[in-house]
Design a protein around this motif. Structure first.
Motif, mmCIF file in Angstrom:
data_model
loop_
_atom_site.group_PDB
_atom_site.id
_atom_site.type_symbol
_atom_site.label_atom_id
_atom_site.label_comp_id
_atom_site.label_asym_id
_atom_site.label_seq_id
_atom_site.Cartn_x
_atom_site.Cartn_y
_atom_site.Cartn_z
ATOM 1 N N ALA A 135 37.532 74.541 121.710
ATOM 2 C CA ALA A 135 38.626 75.227 120.998
ATOM 3 C C ALA A 135 38.077 76.397 120.185
ATOM 4 O O ALA A 135 38.663 77.488 120.170
ATOM 5 N N LYS A 136 36.945 76.163 119.535
ATOM 6 C CA LYS A 136 36.354 77.246 118.720
ATOM 7 C C LYS A 136 36.005 78.449 119.589
ATOM 8 O O LYS A 136 36.200 79.596 119.181
ATOM 9 N N SER A 137 35.477 78.190 120.798
ATOM 10 C CA SER A 137 35.089 79.319 121.659
ATOM 11 C C SER A 137 36.336 80.065 122.153
ATOM 12 O O SER A 137 36.337 81.282 122.262
ATOM 13 N N LYS A 138 37.428 79.327 122.438
ATOM 14 C CA LYS A 138 38.666 79.985 122.874
ATOM 15 C C LYS A 138 39.249 80.829 121.722
ATOM 16 O O LYS A 138 39.736 81.937 121.949
ATOM 17 N N ILE A 139 39.204 80.288 120.517
ATOM 18 C CA ILE A 139 39.733 81.028 119.356
ATOM 19 C C ILE A 139 38.869 82.269 119.106
ATOM 20 O O ILE A 139 39.393 83.356 118.817
ATOM 21 N N ALA A 140 37.556 82.125 119.259
ATOM 22 C CA ALA A 140 36.669 83.285 119.052
ATOM 23 C C ALA A 140 37.001 84.389 120.059
ATOM 24 O O ALA A 140 37.021 85.575 119.719
ATOM 25 N N ALA A 141 37.308 84.005 121.307
ATOM 26 C CA ALA A 141 37.587 85.004 122.348
ATOM 27 C C ALA A 141 38.906 85.739 122.063
ATOM 28 O O ALA A 141 38.979 86.966 122.177
ATOM 29 N N THR A 142 39.930 84.998 121.674
ATOM 30 C CA THR A 142 41.222 85.661 121.422
ATOM 31 C C THR A 142 41.154 86.487 120.132
ATOM 32 O O THR A 142 41.740 87.559 120.016
ATOM 33 N N ASN A 143 40.371 86.000 119.152
ATOM 34 C CA ASN A 143 40.163 86.779 117.925
ATOM 35 C C ASN A 143 39.447 88.096 118.241
ATOM 36 O O ASN A 143 39.819 89.154 117.720
ATOM 37 N N LYS A 144 38.454 88.030 119.139
ATOM 38 C CA LYS A 144 37.703 89.243 119.509
ATOM 39 C C LYS A 144 38.658 90.290 120.085
ATOM 40 O O LYS A 144 38.593 91.471 119.738
ATOM 41 N N GLU A 145 39.573 89.832 120.937
ATOM 42 C CA GLU A 145 40.536 90.762 121.536
ATOM 43 C C GLU A 145 41.442 91.387 120.461
ATOM 44 O O GLU A 145 41.716 92.594 120.481
ATOM 45 N N LEU A 146 41.882 90.563 119.506
ATOM 46 C CA LEU A 146 42.746 91.085 118.437
ATOM 47 C C LEU A 146 42.000 92.106 117.577
ATOM 48 O O LEU A 146 42.568 93.122 117.171
ATOM 49 N N VAL A 147 40.730 91.835 117.311
ATOM 50 C CA VAL A 147 39.929 92.769 116.502
ATOM 51 C C VAL A 147 39.731 94.076 117.278
ATOM 52 O O VAL A 147 39.822 95.166 116.707
ATOM 53 N N GLU A 148 39.512 93.954 118.597
ATOM 54 C CA GLU A 148 39.367 95.172 119.423
ATOM 55 C C GLU A 148 40.655 95.997 119.383
ATOM 56 O O GLU A 148 40.617 97.220 119.262
ATOM 57 N N GLU A 149 41.796 95.316 119.496
ATOM 58 C CA GLU A 149 43.080 96.041 119.436
ATOM 59 C C GLU A 149 43.228 96.732 118.087
ATOM 60 O O GLU A 149 43.667 97.885 118.005
ATOM 61 N N ARG A 150 42.852 96.021 117.039
ATOM 62 C CA ARG A 150 42.955 96.606 115.693
ATOM 63 C C ARG A 150 42.077 97.856 115.582
ATOM 64 O O ARG A 150 42.496 98.873 115.020
ATOM 65 N N THR A 151 40.887 97.774 116.163
ATOM 66 C CA THR A 151 39.975 98.927 116.116
ATOM 67 C C THR A 151 40.595 100.120 116.855
ATOM 68 O O THR A 151 40.492 101.262 116.399
ATOM 69 N N MET A 152 41.263 99.846 117.976
ATOM 70 C CA MET A 152 41.850 100.937 118.769
ATOM 71 C C MET A 152 42.969 101.666 118.017
ATOM 72 O O MET A 152 43.265 102.809 118.319
ATOM 73 N N VAL A 153 43.629 100.974 117.085
ATOM 74 C CA VAL A 153 44.750 101.614 116.373
ATOM 75 C C VAL A 153 44.422 101.845 114.889
ATOM 76 O O VAL A 153 45.322 102.082 114.087
ATOM 77 N N ALA A 154 43.125 101.782 114.572
ATOM 78 C CA ALA A 154 42.709 101.852 113.158
ATOM 79 C C ALA A 154 43.299 103.068 112.436
ATOM 80 O O ALA A 154 43.701 102.975 111.277
ATOM 81 N N ASP A 155 43.390 104.196 113.169
ATOM 82 C CA ASP A 155 43.884 105.413 112.508
ATOM 83 C C ASP A 155 45.388 105.365 112.222
ATOM 84 O O ASP A 155 45.926 106.249 111.558
ATOM 85 N N MET A 156 46.084 104.337 112.733
ATOM 86 C CA MET A 156 47.543 104.247 112.499
ATOM 87 C C MET A 156 47.866 103.307 111.346
ATOM 88 O O MET A 156 49.041 103.177 110.975
ATOM 89 N N LEU A 157 46.886 102.597 110.824
ATOM 90 C CA LEU A 157 47.178 101.551 109.845
ATOM 91 C C LEU A 157 47.203 102.116 108.432
ATOM 92 O O LEU A 157 46.450 103.028 108.109
ATOM 93 N N GLY A 158 48.054 101.519 107.610
ATOM 94 C CA GLY A 158 48.075 101.869 106.191
ATOM 95 C C GLY A 158 49.042 102.978 105.856
ATOM 96 O O GLY A 158 49.761 103.462 106.685
#
Ligand code: NAX
Length: 327
Positions: free
Chosen positions: A304-327
């Motif tokens: 479960a921890k490895s699955k959560i780490a993988a989906t978290n990684k994807e969410l962090v990557e998405e966040r990085t891609m839109v970083a200039d739109m946040l805030g």
């Protein structure tokens, strides 16, 4: 008679909108004695607005006792005005040759604008539910534009994934879907999300004991649930609409009903090892209409921890891609 709840819906002339609006107007979302006003928002193109008119004509023809009024608009400031619930379904679909990053940026623009307008004009008790993909990241973008509304007012839908998982477990065990409880979705609304089968119950017993097939749970089960959207497109030639609409009804109804236990994508605040700033599917308990707390304390095994780490990684990557739109 209760005063009506104002429900703003974007993408109202789309296929999910078509399946969703009659359910809201019939009382499935807020209950059989709760009137609603539908504030329907589409893009400012003649074709879309004409289609929206047709949908509204059909809603008129249903003569729903609870439908107190309708607003049809291509102006989000009109559509979100005083809305108690804003259901953000409309989004740009992924076109041919479009990369994930392009989709994130294109849709980011929509949710940047909508987040700011909802913050400005929606009701004091405003709640937002995002369905348009990529739903988690779109929700994060919208929330980042809010100055008045706190991040907990913004949720994204992983309920369709929960319903899919519940139904697959029921089928495998040969029981009714109502016998399956406590199946929660962690992470992104994408094939990376994790249906945490170890905590699920079938007729009150651990689902793992009842099913007695860990290889199926860890392999095909996660795969079927994660890739169900693609399987529907392959079979139907169009993406999930009736099930997405029905799951949005469930999402809002559960958030509206104190005591409900269900999966919602919310600001993670670091629960279960997610990056604190991403919106991740998590188990929540509704505390009062529209408010919730994350259910903590579920033990996670290494798988479960490895699955959560993988989906978290994807969410962090998405966040990085839109970083200039946040805030
Ligand atoms: P459709 O293409 O049938 O309808 C989308 C509608 O949104 C169109 O009528 C379009 O004119 C409108 N729209 C686009 N931008 C808008 C804006 N800025 N303001 C108002 N309206 C706007 O798509 P549909 O099948 O209804 O799906 C809608 C969204 O749900 C898509 O992004 C889709 O990927 C997403 N889904 C999310 C799911 C989830 O579980 N979170 C599952 C189902 C679905 O795939």
């Amino acid at each position: 008679m209760k005063s009506p709840i104002k429900v703003a819906v974007t993408g109202a002339a789309g296929q999910i909108g078509y399946a969703l609006l009659p359910r809201i107007a019939s009382g499935a979302m807020f209950g059989p004695d709760q009137p609603v006003i539908l504030q329907l928002i589409e893009v400012p193109f003649e074709k879309a607005m004409k289609a929206l008119e047709g949908v509204a004509m059909e809603l008129d023809d249903c003569a729903f006792p609870l439908l107190s009024g309708m607003v049809l608009t291509d102006d989000p400031k009109v559509g979100f005005a005083d809305a108690n619930w804003s259901l953000l379904v409309g989004a740009r679909p992924r076109g041919p040759g479009m990369e994930r990053a392009d989709l994130l940026k294109e849709n980011g623009k929509i949710f940047t604008a909508q987040g700011a307008i909802i913050d400005e004009v929606a009701a004091e008790d405003a709640r937002v539910a995002v369905v348009g993909n990529p739903a988690n990241t779109n929700c994060m973008i919208a929330a980042s534009k809010a100055r008045r509304l706190t991040p907990d007012r913004f949720t994204a839908m992983v309920r369709l994934d929960q319903n899919r998982a519940q139904s697959q477990l029921a089928k495998k065990a040969g029981v009714a879907t109502t016998d399956v409880t406590d199946i929660f979705i962690y992470g992104n609304h994408s094939p990376s999300m994790f249906p945490a089968f170890a905590h699920a119950k079938i007729s009150g017993k651990p689902a793992r004991e009842v099913i007695n097939d860990d290889a199926w749970l860890m392999g095909p089960f996660c795969e079927i649930v994660g890739k169900r959207g693609a399987a529907i497109i392959a079979a139907r030639g169009a993406s999930s609409a009736a099930s997405a609409a029905s799951s949005l009804v469930d999402h809002v109804r559960s958030l509206f009903t104190p005591g409900s236990i269900h999966s919602v994508a919310v600001k993670s605040n670091g629960h279960y090892g997610f990056d604190p700033e991403v919106w991740a599917g998590l188990p929540v308990k509704t505390t009062s209409p529209g408010a919730f707390e994350v259910i903590t304390g579920f033990e996670m095994c290494e798988f479960a921890k490895s699955k959560i780490a993988a989906t978290n990684k994807e969410l962090v990557e998405e966040r990085t891609m839109v970083a200039d739109m946040l805030g």
